[in-house]
Design a protein around this motif. Structure first.
Motif, PDB file in Angstrom:
ATOM      1  N   GLU A  52       0.810  -1.211   0.000  1.00 36.02           N
ATOM      2  CA  GLU A  52       0.000   0.000   0.000  1.00 36.02           C
ATOM      3  C   GLU A  52       0.841   1.257   0.000  1.00 36.02           C
ATOM      4  O   GLU A  52       0.297   2.348   0.051  1.00 36.02           O
ATOM      5  CB  GLU A  52      -0.901  -0.006   1.240  1.00 36.02           C
ATOM      6  CG  GLU A  52      -2.031  -1.005   1.081  1.00 36.02           C
ATOM      7  CD  GLU A  52      -2.512  -1.480   2.411  1.00 36.02           C
ATOM      8  OE1 GLU A  52      -2.096  -0.922   3.433  1.00 36.02           O
ATOM      9  OE2 GLU A  52      -3.308  -2.423   2.437  1.00 36.02           O
ATOM     10  N   ILE A  72      -6.588  -1.097  -0.027  1.00 36.20           N
ATOM     11  CA  ILE A  72      -6.426   0.249  -0.580  1.00 36.20           C
ATOM     12  C   ILE A  72      -7.784   0.925  -0.693  1.00 36.20           C
ATOM     13  O   ILE A  72      -7.969   2.089  -0.312  1.00 36.20           O
ATOM     14  CB  ILE A  72      -5.746   0.177  -1.959  1.00 36.20           C
ATOM     15  CG1 ILE A  72      -4.282  -0.203  -1.811  1.00 36.20           C
ATOM     16  CG2 ILE A  72      -5.838   1.491  -2.695  1.00 36.20           C
ATOM     17  CD1 ILE A  72      -3.646  -0.589  -3.118  1.00 36.20           C
ATOM     18  N   ARG A 107      -3.203   9.014  -7.516  1.00 35.57           N
ATOM     19  CA  ARG A 107      -2.438   8.374  -6.458  1.00 35.57           C
ATOM     20  C   ARG A 107      -2.944   6.941  -6.194  1.00 35.57           C
ATOM     21  O   ARG A 107      -2.178   6.020  -5.972  1.00 35.57           O
ATOM     22  CB  ARG A 107      -2.543   9.210  -5.191  1.00 35.57           C
ATOM     23  CG  ARG A 107      -1.334   9.028  -4.294  1.00 35.57           C
ATOM     24  CD  ARG A 107      -1.584   9.588  -2.930  1.00 35.57           C
ATOM     25  NE  ARG A 107      -2.185  10.912  -2.980  1.00 35.57           N
ATOM     26  CZ  ARG A 107      -2.871  11.431  -1.954  1.00 35.57           C
ATOM     27  NH1 ARG A 107      -3.044  10.742  -0.844  1.00 35.57           N
ATOM     28  NH2 ARG A 107      -3.390  12.634  -2.038  1.00 35.57           N
ATOM     29  N   GLN A 108      -4.277   6.865  -6.260  1.00 35.99           N
ATOM     30  CA  GLN A 108      -4.829   5.532  -6.008  1.00 35.99           C
ATOM     31  C   GLN A 108      -4.453   4.541  -7.101  1.00 35.99           C
ATOM     32  O   GLN A 108      -4.159   3.381  -6.823  1.00 35.99           O
ATOM     33  CB  GLN A 108      -6.340   5.640  -5.909  1.00 35.99           C
ATOM     34  CG  GLN A 108      -6.910   4.499  -5.134  1.00 35.99           C
ATOM     35  CD  GLN A 108      -8.394   4.621  -4.993  1.00 35.99           C
ATOM     36  OE1 GLN A 108      -9.062   5.304  -5.774  1.00 35.99           O
ATOM     37  NE2 GLN A 108      -8.929   3.965  -3.996  1.00 35.99           N
ATOM     38  N   ARG A 123      -1.814   4.626  -8.788  1.00 30.95           N
ATOM     39  CA  ARG A 123      -0.412   4.278  -8.571  1.00 30.95           C
ATOM     40  C   ARG A 123      -0.272   3.248  -7.462  1.00 30.95           C
ATOM     41  O   ARG A 123       0.511   2.306  -7.541  1.00 30.95           O
ATOM     42  CB  ARG A 123       0.366   5.544  -8.232  1.00 30.95           C
ATOM     43  CG  ARG A 123       1.851   5.397  -8.416  1.00 30.95           C
ATOM     44  CD  ARG A 123       2.575   6.589  -7.856  1.00 30.95           C
ATOM     45  NE  ARG A 123       2.309   6.773  -6.435  1.00 30.95           N
ATOM     46  CZ  ARG A 123       1.717   7.855  -5.925  1.00 30.95           C
ATOM     47  NH1 ARG A 123       1.321   8.836  -6.696  1.00 30.95           N
ATOM     48  NH2 ARG A 123       1.514   7.945  -4.622  1.00 30.95           N
ATOM     49  N   ARG A 124      -1.036   3.443  -6.447  1.00 35.88           N
ATOM     50  CA  ARG A 124      -0.977   2.491  -5.337  1.00 35.88           C
ATOM     51  C   ARG A 124      -1.465   1.119  -5.772  1.00 35.88           C
ATOM     52  O   ARG A 124      -0.913   0.085  -5.369  1.00 35.88           O
ATOM     53  CB  ARG A 124      -1.828   3.006  -4.171  1.00 35.88           C
ATOM     54  CG  ARG A 124      -1.170   4.123  -3.435  1.00 35.88           C
ATOM     55  CD  ARG A 124      -2.054   4.619  -2.350  1.00 35.88           C
ATOM     56  NE  ARG A 124      -2.130   3.687  -1.231  1.00 35.88           N
ATOM     57  CZ  ARG A 124      -2.850   3.915  -0.143  1.00 35.88           C
ATOM     58  NH1 ARG A 124      -3.543   5.034  -0.037  1.00 35.88           N
ATOM     59  NH2 ARG A 124      -2.880   3.050   0.835  1.00 35.88           N
ATOM     60  N   ARG A 161       9.875   9.197  -3.722  1.00 35.93           N
ATOM     61  CA  ARG A 161       8.601   9.011  -4.422  1.00 35.93           C
ATOM     62  C   ARG A 161       8.245  10.234  -5.262  1.00 35.93           C
ATOM     63  O   ARG A 161       7.822  10.127  -6.397  1.00 35.93           O
ATOM     64  CB  ARG A 161       7.499   8.757  -3.413  1.00 35.93           C
ATOM     65  CG  ARG A 161       6.171   8.457  -4.055  1.00 35.93           C
ATOM     66  CD  ARG A 161       5.075   8.536  -3.043  1.00 35.93           C
ATOM     67  NE  ARG A 161       5.102   7.363  -2.151  1.00 35.93           N
ATOM     68  CZ  ARG A 161       4.258   7.241  -1.132  1.00 35.93           C
ATOM     69  NH1 ARG A 161       3.397   8.176  -0.862  1.00 35.93           N
ATOM     70  NH2 ARG A 161       4.304   6.193  -0.382  1.00 35.93           N
TER      71      ARG A 161
END
Lengths: 534, 154
Positions: free
Chosen positions: A533, B30, B49-50, B52-53, B87
């Motif tokens: 995560e 997630i 972002r999500q 990518r996660r 990052r």
């Protein structure tokens, strides 16, 4: 060889004189003739070779069922005949001191040489004896004149001279006829000797290769032996083609070059001898061409036991055979060229670098084949560059697909996601039952059926047994499996699962076990989830 | 080599399910986290972002399923581990987590493949091809799983 011929002719002409007058003539010859000086330099090793020949008689291939004296004579004649030639080569290049210093080395070497040459040189015995009977009257007096202080040499020389006069010097037939034969055979013999020394030198380098060849199949071994035969014959032809003193000179240089590693040589040449022996047998079986020589050899062996006193006639009779062998070797060079080519390739391959390179190439092509199966549309493509292009494109497309799908999954309504795992698990299994309900690729749902119990059972090798065995066997395995698997996961549900049919049970079980197993893995690997995560 | 391919074939069935399970777990996590933090109206940076996660979760689950014996899996996990430090730097350029720093040999296709495969810049060609085969296998499996999930949701 001209000088040698002359020298031998001179010795031959001096044969009766040396028998009668003994050492005086040799001393005179030493003064007058240069070539006798060569022989005198070679003499210490000749004498020592005589000793070694006696000691190494049982180990050599002179298993002719002779008596011991005959055996001694045989080897002595061989050794001396052999060593006179190659010591002459030495003496062309080297001074007297080097020869005397390298006496031990020479003896070691000649020891190994007699071993290696045992089979091959039987056919060349006659000319050796010719040389021997021709040379020895000159040799030993010269030896004594040069090394008068060494009493052991004197004793040996005395023995040799007695022996010589008794055995070999007694029947001196027509001197010129024998010298003829000596001239011819010394040429061939010289070439052979060159080849042997070269073989010894090359065997030092490529000994593991030879051993490897020995371990391989007999057909290869046969080929190998043929190739070694080729080498000898090539050397033979080349040297006889040269037929000059320069050949002798270079030969002497080679001998000196190999003299440095002479201590290690006998062992390697012992191995070489084994190979050569086997190769001789193989070739003798496989090639008709070689059989006359072997017949001559055996006939020679038989004749040797009969004619103790007169080897000279046998040498004259065997002379055409050796000549024929030499003539045979010349036309047979053309078809054997390809063997030499193979040999070179194999020699390359046995080099460690090229061997590693070949292994690497094989591995790469194997991986390419494996990739060919994986990458769709790559099976028709030939050529590594195009295939690599396809592979790269496929990997890139897959990575892009992952990216795209992750973006797509990010847009999923998060409210659905609380029970997404259960839902998905259920529906993945259901989609297996009703294929491609949810747009699955057709190959995806099918493997789920057999793999699902494997996941639950955690013992994949047991599963084929389970699937194929009858119920009794299944229950016996079942009892074992419950004890085994029960520790890992829910022990209550396992008996139910194993008792029922697999196909019916799998979806039901998955419904129940999916969350629990998920919790199991969650509990076991929490850091992985956090990592994922990040 | 036959035994190895046999092992991969045998594992291919179970690895697919393991991959699906691992990815689903992290994916649900997630989603639950994002649902806990932002319940409604995912904005554009949030979506990015999500995604990518999710992609990182996909790759990490892939690497974990492939096991530590695979060089690419090790390199990928190491990269994912050391990812949070740079990052912001990396995200601006490329989102892909499989991108490695370009090797010196970029002219030929092997160099390209090296750059594509995580950790491929320090492999010889033989290992590179073997790892590529395994990587393709795992990646295609992952794609199938993700496709199945997305097809289920839409």
């Amino acid at each position: 060889m001209n000088g040698k011929d002359e020298f031998e002719v001179e010795n031959r002409t001096s044969d009766p004189m040396s028998i009668s007058s003994g050492w005086q003539f040799a001393a005179a010859a030493n003064l007058t003739n240069e070539s006798v000086g060569f022989v005198s330099t070679g003499n210490p090793s000749v004498v020592s070779n005589g000793d070694l020949g006696v000691s190494s008689c049982p180990s050599t291939s002179m298993s002719n069922l002779f008596t011991s004296t005959l055996l001694n004579h045989h080897t002595e004649s061989q050794n001396s005949g052999f060593c006179t030639t190659f010591n002459e080569q030495n003496s062309i290049v080297a001074s007297n001191t080097t020869v005397v210093d390298g006496e031990g080395l020479n003896s070691l070497r000649s020891n190994g040489d007699t071993r290696t040459l045992g089979m091959d040189w039987n056919q060349q015995n006659p000319w050796m004896k010719g040389i021997f009977s021709g040379n020895v009257p000159g040799i030993f007096p010269a030896n004594l004149s040069q090394l008068p202080a060494d009493s052991a040499f004197i004793e040996r020389a005395a023995r040799f001279s007695c022996f010589n006069s008794g055995v070999f010097g007694a029947p001196p037939t027509g001197p010129f006829g024998i010298s003829d034969s000596i001239g011819i055979h010394s040429g061939s013999g010289f070439g052979r000797q060159e080849v042997i020394s070269r073989n010894g030198a090359s065997k030092d380098v490529s000994l593991p290769m030879e051993l490897e060849a020995k371990e391989k199949s007999p057909s290869k071994n046969e080929k190998d032996s043929e190739m070694s035969k080729d080498r000898t014959k090539q050397g033979c032809v080349g040297e006889s083609g040269n037929d000059s003193d320069e050949a002798g000179f270079s030969g002497g240089q080679e001998e000196l070059g190999t003299l440095g590693g002479a201590i290690t040589e006998p062992s390697t040449e012992g191995l070489c001898f084994k190979k050569r022996k086997r190769g001789e047998q193989n070739v003798g079986l496989g090639q008709v061409k070689e059989t006359p020589q072997q017949i001559n050899e055996t006939a020679k062996n038989g004749a040797f036991s009969q004619q103790k006193g007169d080897q000279n006639p046998s040498s004259t009779t065997n002379k055409p055979a050796g000549k024929q062998g030499k003539q045979d070797s010349q036309p047979s060079d053309a078809p054997k060229e390809e063997y030499i080519h193979v040999r070179a390739r194999r020699g390359q391959a046995t080099n460690s670098h090229s061997l590693a390179e070949r292994v690497r190439r094989e591995k790469i092509s194997e991986r390419m084949r494996l990739l060919q199966d994986l990458v769709p549309g790559c099976s028709k493509v030939t050529g590594k560059a195009v295939m690599l292009d396809e592979i790269i494109n496929y990997v890139q497309s897959l990575q892009r697909q992952v990216e795209f799908l992750s973006m797509k999954l990010a847009t999923v309504n998060p409210r659905l996601d609380f029970n997404i795992e259960e839902l998905l698990a259920k529906e993945i299994i259901q989609s297996k039952a009703g294929p491609s309900l949810f747009g699955f690729p057709p190959d995806l749902p099918v493997p789920y059926l057999p793999q699902h119990p494997s996941h639950h059972g955690l013992i994949p090798p047991c599963l084929p047994n389970m699937g194929s065995s009858p119920d009794l066997l299944r229950r016996t395995i079942n009892s074992q499996l419950t004890s085994l698997v029960g520790g890992f996961k829910e022990p209550v549900q396992l008996p139910n699962r194993w008792e029922n049919e697999l196909h019916n049970v799998v979806p039901m079980n998955f419904d129940v076990t999916a969350p629990s197993s998920g919790q199991d893995v969650d509990g076991s690997t929490p850091q992985c989830n956090t990592r994922a995560e990040l | 080599m036959a035994s190895k391919s046999g092992i991969t074939l045998m594992n291919s069935t179970s690895s697919r399910l393991r991959l699906a399970r691992t990815f689903l777990r992290s994916f649900s996590k997630i989603k639950s986290q994002t649902s806990a933090t932002t319940t409604l109206s995912p904005s554009s940076p949030h979506l990015k972002r999500q995604s990518r996660r999710i992609k990182m979760a996909a790759y990490s689950s892939m690497a974990r399923v492939a096991g530590p014996r695979r060089a690419w899996a090790r390199a990928l996990l190491f990269k994912l581990h050391t990812r949070p430090t740079h990052r912001t730097l990396m995200n601006t350029r490329r989102g892909g987590s499989t991108t490695t720093p370009p090797s010196s040999r970029s002219d030929n296709q092997v160099g390209k493949l090296r750059r594509l495969l995580p950790g491929g810049d320090r492999m010889d060609v033989c290992t590179l091809l073997e790892e590529t085969a395994n990587y393709i296998h795992c990646l295609s499996t992952q794609v199938k799983v993700m496709k199945a999930i997305s097809d289920h949701h839409f």
